[in-house]
Design a protein around this motif. Structure first.
Motif, PDB file in Angstrom:
ATOM      1  N   ALA A  24       0.569  -1.377   0.430  1.00 14.66           N
ATOM      2  CA  ALA A  24      -0.425  -0.055   0.200  1.00 14.66           C
ATOM      3  C   ALA A  24       0.097   1.229  -0.271  1.00 14.66           C
ATOM      4  N   LEU A  25       2.163   0.987  -0.451  1.00 11.74           N
ATOM      5  CA  LEU A  25       2.731   2.259  -1.308  1.00 11.74           C
ATOM      6  C   LEU A  25       1.488   3.697  -1.692  1.00 11.74           C
ATOM      7  N   LYS A  26       2.158   4.733  -1.941  1.00 18.28           N
ATOM      8  CA  LYS A  26       2.198   5.480  -2.241  1.00 18.28           C
ATOM      9  C   LYS A  26       2.866   5.326  -3.735  1.00 18.28           C
ATOM     10  N   PRO A  27       1.950   5.868  -4.755  1.00 14.80           N
ATOM     11  CA  PRO A  27       2.756   6.237  -6.393  1.00 14.80           C
ATOM     12  C   PRO A  27       4.356   5.878  -6.470  1.00 14.80           C
ATOM     13  N   ILE A  28       5.125   4.623  -7.489  1.00  9.34           N
ATOM     14  CA  ILE A  28       6.542   4.944  -7.094  1.00  9.34           C
ATOM     15  C   ILE A  28       6.918   4.506  -8.760  1.00  9.34           C
ATOM     16  N   ALA A  29       7.604   4.880  -8.935  1.00  2.00           N
ATOM     17  CA  ALA A  29       8.748   5.080 -10.246  1.00  2.00           C
ATOM     18  C   ALA A  29      10.144   4.118 -10.197  1.00  2.00           C
ATOM     19  N   VAL A  30       9.491   3.795 -11.177  1.00  2.26           N
ATOM     20  CA  VAL A  30      11.310   2.905 -11.276  1.00  2.26           C
ATOM     21  C   VAL A  30      11.515   3.077 -12.411  1.00  2.26           C
ATOM     22  N   ALA A  31      13.017   2.977 -12.847  1.00  3.08           N
ATOM     23  CA  ALA A  31      13.990   3.456 -13.629  1.00  3.08           C
ATOM     24  C   ALA A  31      15.586   1.767 -13.419  1.00  3.08           C
ATOM     25  N   GLN A  43       8.849   3.069 -16.298  1.00  9.34           N
ATOM     26  CA  GLN A  43       7.380   3.705 -15.425  1.00  9.34           C
ATOM     27  C   GLN A  43       7.133   4.171 -14.091  1.00  9.34           C
ATOM     28  N   ARG A  44       6.870   4.944 -14.403  1.00  9.01           N
ATOM     29  CA  ARG A  44       5.922   5.576 -13.470  1.00  9.01           C
ATOM     30  C   ARG A  44       3.974   5.292 -12.747  1.00  9.01           C
ATOM     31  N   GLN A  45       4.018   5.126 -11.743  1.00 12.34           N
ATOM     32  CA  GLN A  45       2.206   4.725 -11.422  1.00 12.34           C
ATOM     33  C   GLN A  45       1.708   6.093 -11.738  1.00 12.34           C
ATOM     34  N   ASP A  46       0.283   6.163 -12.279  1.00 16.15           N
ATOM     35  CA  ASP A  46      -0.357   7.331 -12.457  1.00 16.15           C
ATOM     36  C   ASP A  46      -0.497   7.979 -10.361  1.00 16.15           C
ATOM     37  N   GLY A  47      -0.241   8.748 -10.850  1.00 16.47           N
ATOM     38  CA  GLY A  47      -0.447  10.229  -9.170  1.00 16.47           C
ATOM     39  C   GLY A  47       0.837  10.714  -8.910  1.00 16.47           C
ATOM     40  N   SER A  48       1.815   9.680  -9.729  1.00 18.31           N
ATOM     41  CA  SER A  48       3.844  10.385  -9.230  1.00 18.31           C
ATOM     42  C   SER A  48       3.674  11.529  -9.509  1.00 18.31           C
ATOM     43  N   SER A  49       4.454  12.080  -8.251  1.00 19.83           N
ATOM     44  CA  SER A  49       4.596  13.443  -8.124  1.00 19.83           C
ATOM     45  C   SER A  49       5.445  13.787  -9.389  1.00 19.83           C
ATOM     46  N   LEU A  50       6.286  15.538  -9.694  1.00 20.16           N
ATOM     47  CA  LEU A  50       7.416  15.608 -10.055  1.00 20.16           C
ATOM     48  C   LEU A  50       8.773  14.733  -9.991  1.00 20.16           C
ATOM     49  N   MET A  51       9.772  14.954 -11.196  1.00 18.36           N
ATOM     50  CA  MET A  51      11.242  14.926 -10.673  1.00 18.36           C
ATOM     51  C   MET A  51      11.530  13.260 -10.780  1.00 18.36           C
ATOM     52  N   ARG A  52      10.310  12.324 -10.653  1.00 24.08           N
ATOM     53  CA  ARG A  52      10.357  10.657 -10.373  1.00 24.08           C
ATOM     54  C   ARG A  52      11.482  10.050 -11.297  1.00 24.08           C
ATOM     55  N   PHE A  53      11.337  10.829 -12.396  1.00 25.62           N
ATOM     56  CA  PHE A  53      11.833   9.747 -13.587  1.00 25.62           C
ATOM     57  C   PHE A  53      14.398  10.064 -12.817  1.00 25.62           C
ATOM     58  N   GLU A 110      28.138 -11.072 -11.057  1.00 29.50           N
ATOM     59  CA  GLU A 110      28.437 -10.329 -11.382  1.00 29.50           C
ATOM     60  C   GLU A 110      27.595  -8.703 -11.546  1.00 29.50           C
ATOM     61  N   VAL A 111      27.733  -8.087 -11.435  1.00 24.27           N
ATOM     62  CA  VAL A 111      26.540  -6.728 -11.345  1.00 24.27           C
ATOM     63  C   VAL A 111      26.065  -6.876 -13.434  1.00 24.27           C
ATOM     64  N   ILE A 112      25.364  -7.167 -12.946  1.00 28.93           N
ATOM     65  CA  ILE A 112      23.866  -6.738 -14.481  1.00 28.93           C
ATOM     66  C   ILE A 112      23.312  -5.607 -14.726  1.00 28.93           C
ATOM     67  N   GLY A 113      23.480  -4.472 -13.847  1.00 26.86           N
ATOM     68  CA  GLY A 113      22.146  -3.475 -14.177  1.00 26.86           C
ATOM     69  C   GLY A 113      21.688  -3.155 -12.546  1.00 26.86           C
ATOM     70  N   ALA A 114      20.942  -2.311 -11.977  1.00 25.31           N
ATOM     71  CA  ALA A 114      20.306  -1.386 -10.782  1.00 25.31           C
ATOM     72  C   ALA A 114      18.755  -0.757 -11.108  1.00 25.31           C
ATOM     73  N   VAL A 115      18.442  -0.832 -10.314  1.00 20.83           N
ATOM     74  CA  VAL A 115      16.871  -0.903  -9.736  1.00 20.83           C
ATOM     75  C   VAL A 115      17.311   0.805  -8.970  1.00 20.83           C
ATOM     76  N   GLY A 116      16.405   1.290  -9.837  1.00 22.81           N
ATOM     77  CA  GLY A 116      15.657   2.501  -8.964  1.00 22.81           C
ATOM     78  C   GLY A 116      14.480   2.305  -8.242  1.00 22.81           C
ATOM     79  N   VAL A 117      14.623   3.398  -7.677  1.00 25.51           N
ATOM     80  CA  VAL A 117      12.778   3.001  -6.888  1.00 25.51           C
ATOM     81  C   VAL A 117      12.030   4.203  -6.382  1.00 25.51           C
ATOM     82  N   THR A 118      11.323   5.262  -6.147  1.00 18.15           N
ATOM     83  CA  THR A 118      11.183   6.447  -5.889  1.00 18.15           C
ATOM     84  C   THR A 118       9.642   6.485  -5.740  1.00 18.15           C
TER      85      THR A 118
END
Length: 143
Positions: A24-31, A43-53, A110-118
């Motif tokens: 039940a989190l607030k709208p998130i954005a994921v890179a 992608q970002r969920q509907d309702g995500s605030s500005l600067m989430r990317f 081995e590092v194959i990438g990274a995920v950022g969530v906000t």
């Protein structure tokens, strides 16, 4: 395999959204970034605030740039604020030093990438990132 496909990146985003709903989190954005710091999917969920990317990207980018999850970068920012300020300058402000950015590692470590969530608290952002990475069959390293 070290390649991070678009299909896998999109599955990670979908899993992060599922975890956000479960918690039940607030709208998130994921890179999702590959090991070279290139954006694979966002992608970002509907309702995500500005600067989430920028924030989601910065959490993942910082993890890759420093080879540690953004929780460890957060600790470094407290212990060595001048160093993190300098990193911010040399990266063009692209590093966001708070939890929610996690390295993705394959079975060989081995590092194959990274995920950022906000979008929610940093701890909750990190929980969504960890669940998504692990659902894709990778190890999550948040620092």
């Amino acid at each position: 395999m070290n390649m991070l496909s678009l299909e896998t990146a999109n599955a990670i985003i979908s899993s992060a959204f599922e975890e956000a709903a479960r918690l039940a989190l607030k709208p998130i954005a994921v890179a999702v970034l590959d090991a070279g710091g290139h954006l694979v999917a966002y992608q970002r969920q509907d309702g995500s605030s500005l600067m989430r990317f920028q924030i989601a990207f910065g959490k993942a980018y910082g993890a890759l740039a420093l080879g540690m999850g953004s929780r460890a970068i957060d600790r470094a920012a407290r212990d060595r604020p001048h160093f993190i300020a300098a990193l911010s300058d040399v990266s063009g402000g692209r590093i966001v030093p708070v939890p929610g950015g996690m390295l993705m590692k394959n079975a060989a470590g081995e590092v194959i990438g990274a995920v950022g969530v906000t979008g929610d608290t940093s701890d909750n952002d990190e929980a969504a990132a960890r669940a998504a990475i692990e659902a894709a069959g990778f190890a999550a390293d948040g620092g």
